[in-house]
Each structure stands twice: as structure tokens, then as C-alpha cells.
Design a protein around this motif. Structure first.
Motif, mmCIF file in Angstrom:
data_model
loop_
_atom_site.group_PDB
_atom_site.id
_atom_site.type_symbol
_atom_site.label_atom_id
_atom_site.label_comp_id
_atom_site.label_asym_id
_atom_site.label_seq_id
_atom_site.Cartn_x
_atom_site.Cartn_y
_atom_site.Cartn_z
ATOM 1 N N LYS A 165 0.837 -1.204 0.000
ATOM 2 C CA LYS A 165 0.000 0.000 0.000
ATOM 3 C C LYS A 165 0.872 1.254 0.000
ATOM 4 O O LYS A 165 0.579 2.228 -0.697
ATOM 5 C CB LYS A 165 -0.937 -0.006 1.213
ATOM 6 N N ARG A 166 1.936 1.217 0.773
ATOM 7 C CA ARG A 166 2.856 2.360 0.822
ATOM 8 C C ARG A 166 3.416 2.656 -0.567
ATOM 9 O O ARG A 166 3.446 3.812 -1.004
ATOM 10 C CB ARG A 166 3.991 2.060 1.805
ATOM 11 N N GLU A 167 3.839 1.630 -1.268
ATOM 12 C CA GLU A 167 4.395 1.811 -2.602
ATOM 13 C C GLU A 167 3.331 2.329 -3.571
ATOM 14 O O GLU A 167 3.622 3.137 -4.455
ATOM 15 C CB GLU A 167 4.979 0.493 -3.115
ATOM 16 N N ALA A 168 2.099 1.866 -3.393
ATOM 17 C CA ALA A 168 1.008 2.319 -4.258
ATOM 18 C C ALA A 168 0.727 3.810 -4.054
ATOM 19 O O ALA A 168 0.487 4.545 -5.022
ATOM 20 C CB ALA A 168 -0.257 1.508 -3.976
ATOM 21 N N LEU A 169 0.770 4.263 -2.801
ATOM 22 C CA LEU A 169 0.541 5.683 -2.514
ATOM 23 C C LEU A 169 1.613 6.538 -3.174
ATOM 24 O O LEU A 169 1.314 7.573 -3.782
ATOM 25 C CB LEU A 169 0.537 5.934 -1.008
ATOM 26 N N CYS A 196 -10.243 2.349 -3.876
ATOM 27 C CA CYS A 196 -10.442 1.650 -2.611
ATOM 28 C C CYS A 196 -9.803 0.268 -2.697
ATOM 29 O O CYS A 196 -10.107 -0.509 -3.605
ATOM 30 C CB CYS A 196 -11.928 1.519 -2.284
ATOM 31 N N ILE A 197 -8.916 -0.002 -1.751
ATOM 32 C CA ILE A 197 -8.240 -1.291 -1.673
ATOM 33 C C ILE A 197 -9.031 -2.181 -0.718
ATOM 34 O O ILE A 197 -9.149 -1.872 0.466
ATOM 35 C CB ILE A 197 -6.789 -1.125 -1.175
ATOM 36 N N GLY A 198 -9.600 -3.251 -1.230
ATOM 37 C CA GLY A 198 -10.389 -4.141 -0.397
ATOM 38 C C GLY A 198 -9.596 -4.638 0.800
ATOM 39 O O GLY A 198 -8.422 -4.981 0.688
ATOM 40 N N ASN A 199 -10.258 -4.670 1.947
ATOM 41 C CA ASN A 199 -9.581 -4.986 3.208
ATOM 42 C C ASN A 199 -10.276 -6.180 3.856
ATOM 43 O O ASN A 199 -11.321 -6.031 4.490
ATOM 44 C CB ASN A 199 -9.624 -3.756 4.123
ATOM 45 N N ILE A 206 -10.345 -2.547 -5.649
ATOM 46 C CA ILE A 206 -9.370 -3.569 -6.029
ATOM 47 C C ILE A 206 -9.053 -4.426 -4.811
ATOM 48 O O ILE A 206 -9.304 -4.027 -3.667
ATOM 49 C CB ILE A 206 -8.087 -2.940 -6.595
ATOM 50 N N TYR A 207 -8.501 -5.595 -5.048
ATOM 51 C CA TYR A 207 -8.194 -6.509 -3.956
ATOM 52 C C TYR A 207 -6.726 -6.480 -3.548
ATOM 53 O O TYR A 207 -6.370 -6.963 -2.478
ATOM 54 C CB TYR A 207 -8.585 -7.942 -4.349
ATOM 55 N N ASP A 208 -5.902 -5.915 -4.386
ATOM 56 C CA ASP A 208 -4.460 -5.934 -4.145
ATOM 57 C C ASP A 208 -3.888 -4.578 -4.535
ATOM 58 O O ASP A 208 -4.090 -4.108 -5.667
ATOM 59 C CB ASP A 208 -3.820 -7.049 -4.990
ATOM 60 N N ALA A 209 -3.161 -3.946 -3.619
ATOM 61 C CA ALA A 209 -2.592 -2.626 -3.878
ATOM 62 C C ALA A 209 -1.659 -2.630 -5.082
ATOM 63 O O ALA A 209 -1.495 -1.615 -5.764
ATOM 64 C CB ALA A 209 -1.842 -2.133 -2.641
ATOM 65 N N GLU A 210 -1.057 -3.774 -5.364
ATOM 66 C CA GLU A 210 -0.120 -3.856 -6.488
ATOM 67 C C GLU A 210 -0.822 -3.688 -7.840
ATOM 68 O O GLU A 210 -0.168 -3.425 -8.859
ATOM 69 C CB GLU A 210 0.644 -5.176 -6.439
#
Length: 211
Positions: free
Chosen positions: A55-59, A132-135, A157-161
Motif C-alpha cells: 500500500k505504501r508503494e502504491a501511494l 479503494c483497496i479491499g480490506n 481492487i483486492y491488491d494494492a499492487e
């Protein structure tokens, strides 16, 4: 349904049943509003409950693509703050976050990234472009239900990548259809409330008649 013989009917989350303008007075009193008074600088807002390296990398990726500074909001539970702050490890994390600040940052941001169902809900309410990243730890069915209701499945999405592979996620959202859905569902909430009140009054009249 099987146990009580009641067919459940889906209604809106209460946040959608009100005019967003009611939050204006709260936002005006926020520390965020005072700190950003007079500033016109656009910014990327993030509301991340469960930080991970992905998630950090996605941000960082989205901030770079949009050339926006970031404001980060974390889980409101103070006992989780330091651990989450360390896990996210980015500048711009809001300390001592209040509800008023939370509302302000989502309402005034140019783009939101979140792993929170309520974060996504308020992005929709305020008409903001978002991802929104599914949690899973917060209940995936809630995310899927919200996405399906407003036909926004592509924004969840289900995966931040996935974000780096999906340039379409950075595009604006056409809210015209969503606003129409909101109007329809808001009326359904009003009708449900009226029906509940009618039934409650009927039960009271029945009880009084038996006395």
C-alpha cells in the motif's frame, strides 16, 4: 429469512441518507481548515487503516503520477497509531486526527486512496475520485456491496499492487449515474422510515385498544 420469515431489504448506509452540506459546519471548525486557510494547493489524501509495504508503494506511485503532495490519515484508535505510523513511514501523517479534520481532508482533496469502506463511502458522498483497496480484515462483503450498489466495481481492487498496472484507476469518475442512484436510494430510505413509523403507530394503537 429462513429463521424469521422476513425478506431483508437493503437500505443505504446512513451517511448517504443526509445532505453532505450538514458536514460543512463541522469542517469549518476543524484544525485542518484553519491550517489550510487560504491555501489552494491540490493534494492527494489517503485514509489507510492497515498499512502494508504494498500500500505504501502504491501511494507513492499515485502521488508521483499525479504530482501531488500527500496528506495521510490513519486508524482513529490511538492505541494503533504509533504502529501504523511506523508501518506507513511517510511524511504528511496527520497527528491527533479528529472527525472534523477527517471530513475536511476527504471533502477537499483532489484524489483519495483508502482501504476503508467508510472512506470510500464519503468519497462517493463528496463526489471525489478515489481508489479503494479491499480490506479482508474489515469485511470484504461490505466493500463489494458498496461497489456493486453504485456500479463502481472498477474502483475497488483486492491488491494494492494492481494500481501500477491500472492507469484507468487514476482517471476522473463520472458521478452523474451515481447521483441518480443516490436520489433513488434516498427516497427508498424515506419510504422505509415512513413505513416503520406507520407500523409502530399501528402497534401502539392496537395495544391501547386492548387496554
Amino acid at each position: 429469512r429462513d429463521t424469521f420469515g422476513i425478506v431483508p431489504e437493503r437500505v443505504l448506509d446512513p451517511v448517504f441518507a443526509v445532505d453532505p452540506k450538514i458536514f460543512d459546519d463541522l469542517m469549518k471548525t476543524s484544525r485542518a481548515a484553519k491550517e489550510r486557510e487560504g491555501k489552494k494547493e491540490p493534494f492527494l489524501c489517503t485514509y489507510i487503516l492497515d498499512p502494508t509495504e504494498a500500500k505504501r508503494e502504491a501511494l507513492l506511485y499515485v502521488a508521483g503520477e499525479k504530482n501531488l503532495p500527500m496528506v495521510h490519515m490513519l486508524d482513529g484508535y490511538t492505541e494503533n497509531f504509533e504502529a501504523n505510523k511506523k508501518a506507513l513511514d511517510l511524511d504528511g501523517i496527520v497527528e491527533d486526527l479528529k472527525v472534523e479534520d477527517w471530513l475536511y481532508y476527504i471533502s477537499h482533496c483532489d484524489f483519495l486512496i483508502t482501504d476503508s469502506c467508510h472512506g470510500a463511502s464519503f468519497a462517493i458522498l463528496f463526489g471525489k475520485p478515489f481508489i479503494c483497496i479491499g480490506n479482508a480484515s474489515r469485511g470484504l462483503p461490505r466493500f463489494e456491496s458498496l461497489a456493486g450498489l453504485f456500479h463502481l466495481e472498477k474502483r475497488f481492487i483486492y491488491d494494492a499492487e494492481e494500481i501500477e498496472k491500472r492507469p484507468d484507476l487514476l482517471e476522473p469518475i463520472d458521478y452523474r449515474e451515481i447521483h441518480e442512484i443516490l436520489k433513488e436510494k434516498e427516497q427508498a430510505v424515506v419510504n422505509a422510515d415512513l413505513e416503520s413509523a406507520r407500523k409502530a403507530q399501528a402497534r401502539q394503537n392496537s395495544v391501547e385498544a386492548e387496554l
